[in-house]
Write a protein that holds these residues in place. Structure first.
Motif, PDB file in Angstrom:
ATOM      1  N   THR A  48       0.999  -1.085   0.237  1.00  0.00           N
ATOM      2  CA  THR A  48      -0.064  -0.382  -0.051  1.00  0.00           C
ATOM      3  C   THR A  48       1.081   1.093   0.176  1.00  0.00           C
ATOM      4  OG1 THR A  48      -1.593   1.097   1.049  1.00  0.00           O
ATOM      5  CG2 THR A  48      -0.709  -0.591   2.043  1.00  0.00           C
ATOM      6  N   CYS A  50      -1.899  -8.091  -2.755  1.00  0.00           N
ATOM      7  CA  CYS A  50      -1.596  -6.840  -3.543  1.00  0.00           C
ATOM      8  C   CYS A  50      -2.797  -6.686  -4.296  1.00  0.00           C
ATOM      9  CB  CYS A  50      -0.838  -7.345  -4.799  1.00  0.00           C
ATOM     10  SG  CYS A  50       0.456  -8.240  -4.864  1.00  0.00           S
ATOM     11  N   GLY A  51      -2.864  -5.112  -4.223  1.00  0.00           N
ATOM     12  CA  GLY A  51      -4.252  -4.662  -4.409  1.00  0.00           C
ATOM     13  C   GLY A  51      -4.334  -4.462  -5.516  1.00  0.00           C
ATOM     14  N   TYR A  92      -7.094  -2.001  -8.151  1.00  0.00           N
ATOM     15  CA  TYR A  92      -7.735  -0.596  -8.600  1.00  0.00           C
ATOM     16  C   TYR A  92      -7.454   0.508  -7.450  1.00  0.00           C
ATOM     17  CZ  TYR A  92     -10.003  -4.350 -10.586  1.00  0.00           C
ATOM     18  OH  TYR A  92     -10.027  -5.734 -11.412  1.00  0.00           O
ATOM     19  N   GLY A 116      -8.378   0.287  -4.158  1.00  0.00           N
ATOM     20  CA  GLY A 116      -7.455  -0.228  -2.960  1.00  0.00           C
ATOM     21  C   GLY A 116      -8.328  -1.654  -2.426  1.00  0.00           C
ATOM     22  N   TYR A 125       4.683   7.579  -4.628  1.00  0.00           N
ATOM     23  CA  TYR A 125       4.278   7.732  -5.706  1.00  0.00           C
ATOM     24  C   TYR A 125       3.075   6.760  -6.261  1.00  0.00           C
ATOM     25  CZ  TYR A 125       7.578   4.639  -6.423  1.00  0.00           C
ATOM     26  OH  TYR A 125       8.793   2.933  -6.426  1.00  0.00           O
ATOM     27  N   VAL A 126       1.883   6.994  -6.095  1.00  0.00           N
ATOM     28  CA  VAL A 126       0.828   5.278  -6.778  1.00  0.00           C
ATOM     29  C   VAL A 126       0.736   4.614  -8.062  1.00  0.00           C
ATOM     30  CG1 VAL A 126      -1.318   4.750  -6.964  1.00  0.00           C
ATOM     31  CG2 VAL A 126      -0.218   7.153  -5.228  1.00  0.00           C
ATOM     32  N   LEU A 127       0.902   3.506  -7.188  1.00  0.00           N
ATOM     33  CA  LEU A 127       1.048   2.776  -9.543  1.00  0.00           C
ATOM     34  C   LEU A 127      -0.560   1.908  -8.748  1.00  0.00           C
ATOM     35  CD1 LEU A 127       4.525   0.654  -8.220  1.00  0.00           C
ATOM     36  CD2 LEU A 127       3.945   2.514  -9.228  1.00  0.00           C
ATOM     37  N   SER A 128      -0.709   1.083  -9.951  1.00  0.00           N
ATOM     38  CA  SER A 128      -1.997   0.283 -10.503  1.00  0.00           C
ATOM     39  C   SER A 128      -2.447  -0.243  -9.790  1.00  0.00           C
ATOM     40  CB  SER A 128      -2.248   0.421 -12.128  1.00  0.00           C
ATOM     41  OG  SER A 128      -1.529   0.232 -12.304  1.00  0.00           O
TER      42      SER A 128
HETATM   43  N1  SAH Z   1      -6.410   4.347  -3.253  1.00  0.00           N
HETATM   44  C1  SAH Z   1      -5.416   3.913  -2.510  1.00  0.00           C
HETATM   45  C2  SAH Z   1      -4.187   3.391  -3.661  1.00  0.00           C
HETATM   46  C3  SAH Z   1      -4.255   2.571  -4.173  1.00  0.00           C
HETATM   47  S1  SAH Z   1      -3.516   1.853  -5.558  1.00  0.00           S
HETATM   48  C4  SAH Z   1      -4.683   5.176  -1.443  1.00  0.00           C
HETATM   49  O1  SAH Z   1      -4.647   6.443  -2.442  1.00  0.00           O
HETATM   50  O2  SAH Z   1      -4.005   4.917  -0.343  1.00  0.00           O
HETATM   51  C5  SAH Z   1      -4.129   0.438  -6.335  1.00  0.00           C
HETATM   52  C6  SAH Z   1      -2.927  -0.379  -4.710  1.00  0.00           C
HETATM   53  O3  SAH Z   1      -1.810  -0.435  -5.778  1.00  0.00           O
HETATM   54  C7  SAH Z   1      -2.954  -0.908  -4.218  1.00  0.00           C
HETATM   55  O4  SAH Z   1      -4.617  -1.471  -2.574  1.00  0.00           O
HETATM   56  C8  SAH Z   1      -1.611  -1.337  -3.389  1.00  0.00           C
HETATM   57  O5  SAH Z   1      -1.671  -2.486  -3.222  1.00  0.00           O
HETATM   58  C9  SAH Z   1      -0.512  -1.049  -5.043  1.00  0.00           C
HETATM   59  N2  SAH Z   1       0.148   0.558  -4.774  1.00  0.00           N
HETATM   60  C10 SAH Z   1      -0.179   1.687  -5.432  1.00  0.00           C
HETATM   61  N3  SAH Z   1       1.020   1.724  -4.887  1.00  0.00           N
HETATM   62  C11 SAH Z   1       1.881   1.569  -4.705  1.00  0.00           C
HETATM   63  C12 SAH Z   1       3.179   2.057  -3.360  1.00  0.00           C
HETATM   64  N4  SAH Z   1       3.882   3.010  -3.573  1.00  0.00           N
HETATM   65  N5  SAH Z   1       3.971   0.666  -2.825  1.00  0.00           N
HETATM   66  C13 SAH Z   1       3.254  -0.456  -2.105  1.00  0.00           C
HETATM   67  N6  SAH Z   1       2.022  -0.728  -3.300  1.00  0.00           N
HETATM   68  C14 SAH Z   1       0.972   0.288  -4.146  1.00  0.00           C
END
Ligand code: SAH
Length: 244
Positions: free
Chosen positions: A89, A113-114, A116, A118, A136-139
């Motif tokens: 996460t 692994c999440g 969408y 989350g 940073y945010v991955l998918s």
């Molecule tokens: N809306 C959520 C992000 C979802 S991203 C939030 O704001 O917290 C979708 C999934 O991708 C997450 O549930 C996680 O499992 C994974 N993910 C995305 N970015 C990640 C990161 N930097 N490190 C680890 N897991 C990540």
């Protein structure tokens, strides 16, 4: 020798085919040093459509992974007493080399692994640790999980051709590694430093140590700061540290 087990709960098990083709990891798999077991979340989904996600309560964008399929997949995994469960996460603790080293003495890691938007908050109860691979945010959590599998596998005895490669490398200590060169000695007018071809091992060692400090100070002052609690001024670019 027992192999280190990675058990991964994922909606995209196919993504993990990539790790079979990554040099050191391929070798570790071939030598049975590690085992990667994939749990396809879809198989634990609900109803005819094997539903794994749903709309968030309270409204908002996107879909959220439901708790039941993940709990079912998790409960189907045989757990060793020396195991940890990591939830991927972007809200977790940022992964560091020392975490990989700490986990390398376990014999099983379960990675969740999440996808969408989350996952349902109640999934957090399954995790011993919540891990982010960076701000940073991955998918999805697949690439973060593969990063952990990759980084941890190369620390396992028997994986690297030469275990000495782990000693001086970046993030093992608080310093980044020194610059490396290989043949040719001169490439497009860029010359290998004389000291490295001098054959003088003492001098080479000194040069490398100096380069490690210089380089870390220049690129990642924060690493030195967090390790030694030195009162380094972020804006101070003079080289006082090298003169010590
Ligand atoms: N809306 C959520 C992000 C979802 S991203 C939030 O704001 O917290 C979708 C999934 O991708 C997450 O549930 C996680 O499992 C994974 N993910 C995305 N970015 C990640 C990161 N930097 N490190 C680890 N897991 C990540």
């Amino acid at each position: 020798m027992r192999s280190f087990n990675f058990d991964v709960i994922t909606l995209f098990p196919k993504a993990f085919e990539l790790i079979n083709n990554l040099g050191v990891i391929t070798r570790a798999l071939d030598k049975n040093l590690i085992d990667v077991n994939l749990y396809d979340l879809r198989e634990y989904g609900e109803g005819t459509y094997r539903q794994v996600d749903d709309k968030p309560y309270g409204g908002g964008a996107g879909m959220v992974l439901k708790p039941e399929p993940i709990y079912k997949a998790y409960e189907s995994i045989r757990k060793s007493p020396n195991s940890k469960t990591l939830l991927m996460t972007p809200q977790g603790k940022v992964l560091k080399q020392k975490d990989l080293a700490r986990w390398s003495t376990l014999d099983q890691i379960i990675l969740i692994c999440g996808q969408y938007e989350g996952f349902d908050e109640r999934i957090r109860c399954l995790a011993d640790e919540e891990i982010s691979i960076g701000d940073y945010v991955l998918s999805g959590g697949e690439i973060p999980a593969m990063s952990i599998i990759n980084g941890l596998t190369r620390l396992l005895p028997g994986t690297l051709g030469d275990p000495d490669s782990l000693i001086n490398e970046s993030h093992n200590s608080s310093l980044l590694e020194y610059p490396q060169f290989t043949r040719p000695q001169v490439f497009r007018n860029m010359k290998v430093p004389d000291v490295l071809i001098s054959g003088n091992h003492k001098e080479i060692e000194l040069w490398r140590a100096e380069q490690m400090s210089k380089r870390t100070l220049k690129r990642r002052k924060d690493l030195i700061k967090s390790q030694f609690y030195l009162p380094i001024d972020e804006d101070d670019d003079n080289n006082w540290f090298w003169d010590l």
